[in-house]
Design a protein around this motif. Structure first.
Motif, PDB file in Angstrom:
ATOM      1  N   SER A 137       0.805  -1.225   0.000  1.00  0.00           N
ATOM      2  CA  SER A 137       0.000   0.000   0.000  1.00  0.00           C
ATOM      3  C   SER A 137       0.834   1.271   0.000  1.00  0.00           C
ATOM      4  O   SER A 137       0.296   2.363  -0.194  1.00  0.00           O
ATOM      5  N   THR A 139       2.780   4.226  -1.373  1.00  0.00           N
ATOM      6  CA  THR A 139       2.551   4.861  -2.670  1.00  0.00           C
ATOM      7  C   THR A 139       3.380   6.122  -2.802  1.00  0.00           C
ATOM      8  O   THR A 139       3.503   6.892  -1.843  1.00  0.00           O
ATOM      9  N   PRO A 164      -4.335   4.353  -0.991  1.00  0.00           N
ATOM     10  CA  PRO A 164      -5.123   3.431  -0.165  1.00  0.00           C
ATOM     11  C   PRO A 164      -5.447   3.994   1.218  1.00  0.00           C
ATOM     12  O   PRO A 164      -4.571   4.511   1.921  1.00  0.00           O
ATOM     13  N   SER A 230       2.203   6.078   3.254  1.00  0.00           N
ATOM     14  CA  SER A 230       1.956   4.715   3.713  1.00  0.00           C
ATOM     15  C   SER A 230       0.870   4.751   4.774  1.00  0.00           C
ATOM     16  O   SER A 230       0.970   5.500   5.744  1.00  0.00           O
ATOM     17  N   SER A 583      -1.156  -6.299   8.694  1.00  0.00           N
ATOM     18  CA  SER A 583      -1.800  -6.127   7.385  1.00  0.00           C
ATOM     19  C   SER A 583      -1.237  -7.155   6.418  1.00  0.00           C
ATOM     20  O   SER A 583      -0.099  -7.625   6.569  1.00  0.00           O
ATOM     21  N   GLY A 585      -1.415  -7.981   1.995  1.00  0.00           N
ATOM     22  CA  GLY A 585      -1.916  -7.479   0.722  1.00  0.00           C
ATOM     23  C   GLY A 585      -1.150  -8.028  -0.459  1.00  0.00           C
ATOM     24  O   GLY A 585      -0.156  -8.744  -0.309  1.00  0.00           O
ATOM     25  N   ASN A 587      -0.122  -6.931  -4.823  1.00  0.00           N
ATOM     26  CA  ASN A 587      -0.135  -6.015  -5.961  1.00  0.00           C
ATOM     27  C   ASN A 587       0.103  -6.834  -7.209  1.00  0.00           C
ATOM     28  O   ASN A 587       1.112  -7.541  -7.313  1.00  0.00           O
ATOM     29  N   GLU A 599      -5.383  -4.706   0.145  1.00  0.00           N
ATOM     30  CA  GLU A 599      -4.744  -4.921   1.443  1.00  0.00           C
ATOM     31  C   GLU A 599      -5.818  -4.957   2.528  1.00  0.00           C
ATOM     32  O   GLU A 599      -6.742  -4.138   2.543  1.00  0.00           O
ATOM     33  N   ASP A 631      -8.645  -2.176   1.741  1.00  0.00           N
ATOM     34  CA  ASP A 631      -8.571  -1.202   0.649  1.00  0.00           C
ATOM     35  C   ASP A 631      -8.332  -1.948  -0.652  1.00  0.00           C
ATOM     36  O   ASP A 631      -7.510  -2.870  -0.707  1.00  0.00           O
ATOM     37  N   SER A 649     -12.590   1.714  -0.051  1.00  0.00           N
ATOM     38  CA  SER A 649     -12.078   1.451   1.288  1.00  0.00           C
ATOM     39  C   SER A 649     -13.231   1.139   2.227  1.00  0.00           C
ATOM     40  O   SER A 649     -14.254   1.840   2.223  1.00  0.00           O
TER      41      SER A 649
END
Length: 799
Positions: A137, A139, A164, A230, A583, A585, A587, A599, A631, A649
């Motif tokens: 997440s 970015t 996110p 983040s 968490s 997730g 990609n 995520e 998200d 979200s």
């Protein structure tokens, strides 16, 4: 704060005037591109093949030399695509770089070692700048995207939509993340922690302003080269806040000089970007601006708001001492004043808003950053900083007579400066971080030390009747339908000087397609006189060059706000709030342009600061809670002149103050949030973008309104509002559409740059606050309004 459709006709006339004044005679000129390519270790890469392609198909080829640089000159102004290739590295593409005439246009690219030298994966340049060993997440947003974001209104902190977990309503220059509040976010400016990046972050006055988190960013859009965000699970290197991590990178200064002047009905903004003119290897960027919004409010006939004035003077220099050492100097001077006097009260509808406000804040930061490269890939960063914020806020009340008699301004009875709040904080700090590779992967360690000197006080001049209160607020007589604030209960002082320090170490273990990041952070907080240990873990599995899975876990501590410490003179040693976070997730690159990110997260919140009674100001670490959700982000990377983004979200954040009243929804729990946006570079001159946002309503209290509450003491007719529950109801759903059009065109020796950013295109109600009038007992709901914001800038470049 810019509200009303009054600007619409003015904007139309302004475009006509500009067309008449400037015939846009274009002078032929060319520009250069200067490219610097490094590896993941920040070392220059030679032998990189650079392909530069214009939108019209013009192609140029260059190769980097031993210093990792390449240049191409004589390019026609416009937009170019740059591709970097080298054997053993993934291909990197910068899809859109604007070449400006008479300017050396800089570009920095970083290349990542390919796991398979035959792999043809193409990486967009921005994707390499987010945290590589952390959550999926994380970015990175480059400066151009921030500058042209629909709904930003030329404000960096309003331009973060589309990452996110982040929700921004657009009313304030703030954002909330995964159920946390706008002041729960850790913000770094060139690596220095700094939470004074927003003007008019009020602590007295209307509840909307107190909870809002500030109105305007201190940064001009051109000042930020990029932002890394983040929503959770970041490295052991960072601590202090729990909501999210936002790292703002200020521009370094270009190789060739340029200057710009922005003209606005609120004021002026000047920017210089280029060589220092003092030392050959030193560049600088300097901005100075002052905006008087009182003039704007007079012009649009919103004279009841007040007279906020802000000034920003920002200077950054960047010096290449030698190939292994760089030195940066940063200065921020961002004072502000805000006044609401009797004339503003008389201008309000039916004299509903009777508050008198007088706020003055002086805020400064001085920072020095030194980076030293050593060995094959080692890096040692040192940051020294001094900051000070001195703020005085005073609140009073005016008593204009209602109809049929309206008193002249100089005869209106007032109680000035009933409440005075002083906040004076000084800090001196040093941050040091060391990174280098070893046989296992990459190792990093560091420390931070700071001395904080606080002088906070809250003074009530006399007893003050307040007509909005919670059921739990103290009243000597429980049947009393109003509050009486007294100096004995209200006055408080926090006068302390303490040391805070932290040390951390972290190792990234690289095993085939896996990497494991394990870190430990130790912090000592002199204000709570306690120590805190924060383990951090991140696991990344690169299933393929197109697919990455991540798992993060860790403990994060957040220091209480100084105002919370100062509110209760008997309990200044509040503990830090704790969040245990996990968490997971992934990609997945769907094709060369589209990717999917998802995520899921869970957070356990403990030792939360609670303030159950506004009268006594008592505080404690009694709160606990959970925040969980997920998200989903679909990104269309920029290619063929356009990009797009959609985010959904879900968040379920519940708290418990452990006061016997049970759990309740967190204040910033927007349960469902969806946003979609797109950007289109129509041609070299025109850029269009839009963003639509929808969120379910934020939690709110139920309430009761009482009439003639002062009858028993022989007072005038007054109504009161008692909040009888805690977040059992919700405001209406929120939705809005923003659209923006940017334009750039050269004429003679200047470039003309303009934008129109239309906030809330279809005029939906964007606020979840209702203003209570104790004289009439009415709740006023602000109507939704379309807000067109225009920006005009003149830019001059030269060699």
């Amino acid at each position: 704060m810019f509200e009303g459709n009054h600007l619409t006709h003015s904007i139309h006339r302004l475009w006509i005037i500009l067309a008449l004044l400037f015939p846009f005679h274009v002078a032929a000129a060319s520009g250069d591109i200067f490219i610097t390519v490094t590896g993941e270790d920040s070392r220059p890469l030679s032998g990189v093949s650079i392909t530069i392609e214009s939108r019209s198909g013009e192609v140029h080829i260059a190769n980097t030399d031993t210093s990792g640089t390449a240049s191409v000159s004589g390019l026609n102004p416009g937009l170019f695509k740059i591709t970097a290739t080298r054997k053993g590295f993934y291909k990197v593409v910068e899809p859109s770089l604007r070449v400006i005439r008479d300017r050396i246009n800089p570009l920095e690219l970083q290349m990542r070692t390919a796991d398979n030298t035959e792999n043809v994966l193409v990486i967009v340049a921005d994707a390499l700048k987010s945290e590589p060993d952390g959550p999926v997440s994380a970015t990175y947003l480059k400066g151009e995207r921030l500058r042209t974001a629909a709904g930003s209104g030329a404000d960096v902190l309003r331009a973060l939509d589309g990452v996110p977990g982040l929700i921004s309503t657009g009313d304030f220059a703030n954002f909330t993340v995964r159920g946390r509040g706008p002041r729960d976010n850790l913000i770094l400016v060139d690596g220095i922690p700094y939470d004074k990046v927003v003007h008019f972050d009020e602590n007295v006055g209307e509840q909307e302003d107190i909870n809002g988190g500030g109105r305007f960013s201190i940064f001009a859009p051109s000042l930020i080269s990029g932002a890394e965000f983040s929503p959770g699970g970041w490295s052991a290197r960072y601590g202090g806040r729990n909501g999210s991590l936002l790292k703002l990178d200020l521009a370094k200064g270009a190789p060739s000089p340029s200057a710009s002047l922005r003209v606005d009905i609120a004021g002026l903004e000047f920017i210089y970007d280029g060589p220092s003119g003092i030392q050959e290897d030193t560049s600088l960027i300097f901005t100075a601006r002052q905006f008087d919004f009182g003039r704007v409010f007079d012009l649009i006939d919103e004279k009841d708001i007040g007279n906020p004035v802000m000034t920003d003077v920002i200077l950054k220099t960047h010096t290449n001492i030698d190939i292994d050492n760089t030195l940066e100097f940063l200065l921020l001077h961002t004072p502000e004043t805000d006044e609401r006097n009797v004339s503003h009260v008389l201008a309000s509808e039916n004299f509903e808003s009777r508050e008198l406000l007088d706020t003055e804040q002086k805020s400064n930061l001085l920072g020095i950053n030194w980076t030293h490269l050593f060995g094959d890939d080692g890096q040692w960063e040192n940051r020294f900083y001094m900051r000070r914020t001195d703020k005085t806020s005073q609140e009073g009340e005016a008593f204009p007579n209602s109809m049929p008699i309206v008193l002249p301004e100089d005869q209106v009875p007032v109680r000035k400066n009933i409440l005075t709040q002083r906040e004076d904080e000084k800090e001196i700090g040093w941050l040091s971080n060391l990174t280098f590779s070893n046989q296992f992967g990459k190792f990093s360690a560091g420390l931070s030390v700071s001395e904080l000197d606080l002088d906070f006080s809250r003074t009530l001049a006399d007893d003050w009747y307040r007509y909005e209160y919670n059921t739990t607020d103290f009243r000597a007589d429980p049947s009393q339908r109003y509050l009486v604030l007294t100096p004995a209960d209200t006055n408080a002082v926090l006068l302390r000087k303490e040391i805070e320090y932290a040390i951390y170490s972290e190792q990234v273990f690289e095993v085939g397609d896996w990497n494991f990041r394990a870190g430990l952070r130790y912090e000592y907080d002199g204000f709570s006189d306690d120590s805190y240990i924060s383990p951090r873990l991140a696991i990344n599995y690169h299933y393929s060059p197109l697919t990455r899975f991540s798992l993060t876990a860790g403990t994060f501590y957040q220091s209480p706000r100084f105002l919370e410490r100062a509110a209760d003179s008997m309990n200044n040693n509040l503990k830090n709030e704790r969040v245990n976070h996990i968490s997971a997730g992934f990609n997945y690159r769907l094709n060369k342009d589209w990717d999917l990110l998802a995520e899921i997260y869970y957070q356990q919140l403990d030792d939360l600061v609670t303030s159950p009674d506004v009268v006594t100001g008592e505080t404690g670490n009694n709160g606990e809670g959970t925040s969980k959700g997920f998200d989903i982000v679909v990104n269309r990377r920029f290619n063929e002149s356009w990009s797009a983004n959609a985010v959904y979200s879900y968040n379920n954040a519940t708290l418990d103050d452990r006061d016997g009243n049970g759990e309740y929804d967190a204040d910033f729990n927007y349960e469902h949030f969806f946003t979609v946006g797109a950007n289109w570079e129509i041609d070299d001159r025109w850029h269009f973008g839009f963003r639509w946002k929808y969120a379910t309503g934020r939690p709110r209290d139920d309430f009761a309104i009482y009439q003639d509450v002062l009858a028993s003491v022989g007072g005038p007719l007054r109504y009161s509002q008692e909040f009888t529950t805690n977040n059992t109801l919700r405001w209406d759903d929120f939705h809005t559409l923003n659209a923006r059009l940017d334009y750039r065109r050269p004429f003679d020796s200047f470039d003309f740059i303009a934008f129109i950013d239309v906030l809330n295109v279809y005029g939906s109600s964007a606020t979840d606050e209702r203003e209570f009038n104790p004289i009439t007992g009415e709740l006023k709901e602000e109507e939704g309004e379309t807000i067109p914001i225009i920006g005009i800038r003149f830019e001059k470049t030269w060699n």
